[in-house]
Design a protein around this motif. Structure first.
Motif, PDB file in Angstrom:
ATOM      1  N   PRO A 166      -4.791  -4.852   4.422  1.00 20.94           N
ATOM      2  CA  PRO A 166      -3.394  -4.434   4.842  1.00 20.94           C
ATOM      3  C   PRO A 166      -3.349  -3.647   6.119  1.00 20.94           C
ATOM      4  N   PHE A 167      -4.454  -3.118   6.545  1.00 20.59           N
ATOM      5  CA  PHE A 167      -4.614  -2.298   7.833  1.00 20.59           C
ATOM      6  C   PHE A 167      -5.122  -2.766   8.879  1.00 20.59           C
ATOM      7  N   LYS A 168      -5.757  -3.750   8.974  1.00 27.53           N
ATOM      8  CA  LYS A 168      -6.461  -4.290  10.187  1.00 27.53           C
ATOM      9  C   LYS A 168      -5.726  -4.910  11.487  1.00 27.53           C
ATOM     10  N   GLY A 169      -4.500  -5.589  11.115  1.00 32.95           N
ATOM     11  CA  GLY A 169      -3.746  -6.018  11.952  1.00 32.95           C
ATOM     12  C   GLY A 169      -4.426  -6.971  12.950  1.00 32.95           C
ATOM     13  N   ASP A 170      -4.779  -6.894  14.281  1.00 37.83           N
ATOM     14  CA  ASP A 170      -5.255  -7.969  15.023  1.00 37.83           C
ATOM     15  C   ASP A 170      -6.827  -7.723  15.111  1.00 37.83           C
ATOM     16  N   ILE A 171      -7.279  -6.685  14.189  1.00 38.99           N
ATOM     17  CA  ILE A 171      -8.632  -6.755  14.143  1.00 38.99           C
ATOM     18  C   ILE A 171      -9.119  -7.667  13.355  1.00 38.99           C
TER      19      ILE A 171
END
Length: 450
Positions: A218-223
């Motif tokens: 839920p926290f990685k975004g575009d990583i």
């Protein structure tokens, strides 16, 4: 001509693998033969034998009939901003690194907290260091702490009750490093004993990695997020299936021609660089990153007399004598070697030391047959390897990046501690003094045309 021969060899080997699968399924006699073979192999490889036969041939067959790219490949390429041209362990000589057309650094994250839960100074310094890489135009694929790092700082990764703490560390890292790193890899090669420690099974390793992938989703975004294996490790990837929905890539480390593979001489064949990524893509449907690959630029087999002389330095006239007095023998080895044996040796450290995969460290050699045809272990052979393999890997649409191992030669082998051990000291594109080797120019030119 050489490329045509490789293609013919590849087609033959694909057919051979499929035949082996059918034989294993239909004939119990063949199974008995493989059981006997497994007893002669290194335990790490032997444990993967059955899953390899179960999944790899059918996946290679499936690969022939499936699209070579998909939406997941396109999505991960977009997040990575194009094909990943990476290196492991570069120096801070940024101009020289970028001269080789290298755009990514793959870096290990130190454990962030001490036993009291305070952020460690080593982590703060590391974070500042990778920020400097980013400020100089180099993206980061960060490797999260190993199971042994958790254990060292008071979190036993074998225990179910540690789950919330393991997830907490993963969430802290993804949030704290967001805006700095462009990719994350959950730990490293957890099918290899020295990295698995103190975990005791593949089941534990899968749980350890899986809960972290789930936690950071839920926290990685575009990583881009994923994990890696040492070679095909079909058992590993099969068990990770429930967690593939959280992955942007599958990573694999391939060192064909550089490490002995007991009972599997085929592993010292350049076609491995085709078969393993094809298997992984067909089996998982995920884009593939070659997280580590490289070629040793120096090393050769030792003679029987030279090996005997090394044993006699420790007071033994044969490997059998050393095994019979294994505690005393180990006590004479360098501290690095002793620590590695402690982590990987299990209940039979003698078998571990003298296995095909490890005995090269003791004798400081590259064993007989550990070499790729057409690419000797010389600076020129290393350069020729990169000149061929980088554009070849990049020609596969589902391979979205490669990380060369590694930037420069080492003073001593990190596994055994010997200065004259070629196994972990002569991988560099530059010398220890950062003088360019022929492989520097080979990588520079290969990355330039991608």
């Amino acid at each position: 001509m050489l490329e045509r021969k490789r293609k013919k060899s590849y087609r033959f080997l694909k057919v051979l693998l499929i035949i082996v699968m059918v034989v294993v399924v239909l004939f119990s006699g063949a199974i008995m033969t493989l059981q006997q073979l497994a007893k002669t192999m290194d335990p790490t490889i032997a444990s993967q034998l059955w899953s390899t036969l179960e999944y790899v041939p059918s996946s290679l067959l499936k690969y022939q009939f499936m699209p070579k790219s998909n939406e997941k490949v396109n999505s991960s390429l977009l997040k990575a901003e194009g094909f990943i041209k990476g290196i492991c362990h570069p120096s801070r000589n940024y101009d020289l690194v970028k001269e080789a057309n290298i755009e990514w650094d793959r870096a290990d994250i130190p454990f962030p907290f001490d036993e009291k839960g305070e952020i460690r100074e080593s982590y703060i310094n590391w974070r500042a260091g990778i920020q400097e890489y980013v400020d100089n135009g180099i993206k980061i694929l960060a490797v999260t702490p190993y199971p042994g790092d958790f254990y060292e700082f008071g979190i036993d990764p074998r225990l179910p009750e540690s789950e919330s703490k393991i997830k907490g560390v993963a969430i802290f890292l993804i949030q704290d490093l967001k805006g700095i790193i462009s990719g994350i890899q959950i730990s490293n090669e957890l099918g290899v004993a020295r990295f698995l420690y103190p975990l005791e099974s593949m089941e534990q390793a899968v749980w350890f990695m899986g809960i972290q992938l789930e936690a950071i989703a839920p926290f990685k975004g575009d990583i881009i997020a994923g994990y890696n294996s040492a070679g095909p490790q079909a058992d590993h990837h099969a068990a990770m299936k429930p967690y593939h929905k959280y992955c942007d890539y599958i990573g694999v480390d391939i060192y064909a021609g550089c490490f002995a593979s007991a009972g599997v001489p085929f592993m010292n064949n350049i076609i491995i660089f085709d078969l393993i990524p094809q298997f992984l893509y067909a089996f998982t449907g995920l884009p593939v990153i070659i997280c580590e690959f490289g070629y040793i630029s120096e090393g050769e087999p030792k003679s029987a007399a030279e090996k005997l002389a090394i044993l006699q330095e420790y007071g033994y006239n044969s490997e059998e004598e050393a095994k019979a007095n294994i505690t005393e023998f180990i006590a004479q080895l360098p501290e690095n070697f002793q620590n590695d044996i402690k982590k990987g040796g299990g209940s039979d450290p003698g078998a571990y030391i003298f296995s095909d995969l490890n005995v090269g460290h003791l004798y400081r050699e590259l064993p007989e047959g550990v070499v790729l045809k057409d690419y000797p272990h010389t600076p020129e052979g290393q350069a020729g390897f990169y000149e061929y393999i980088i554009p070849h890997l990049a020609s596969y649409p589902f391979i979205i990046g490669t990380f060369v191992y590694c930037w420069k030669d080492s003073d001593r082998c990190y596994v055994c501690g010997f200065e004259d051990c070629p196994i972990e000291t002569r991988w560099g594109l530059v010398t220890r003094d950062e003088e360019k080797k022929p492989s520097f120019y080979a990588v520079k030119n290969a990355f330039a045309i991608l």
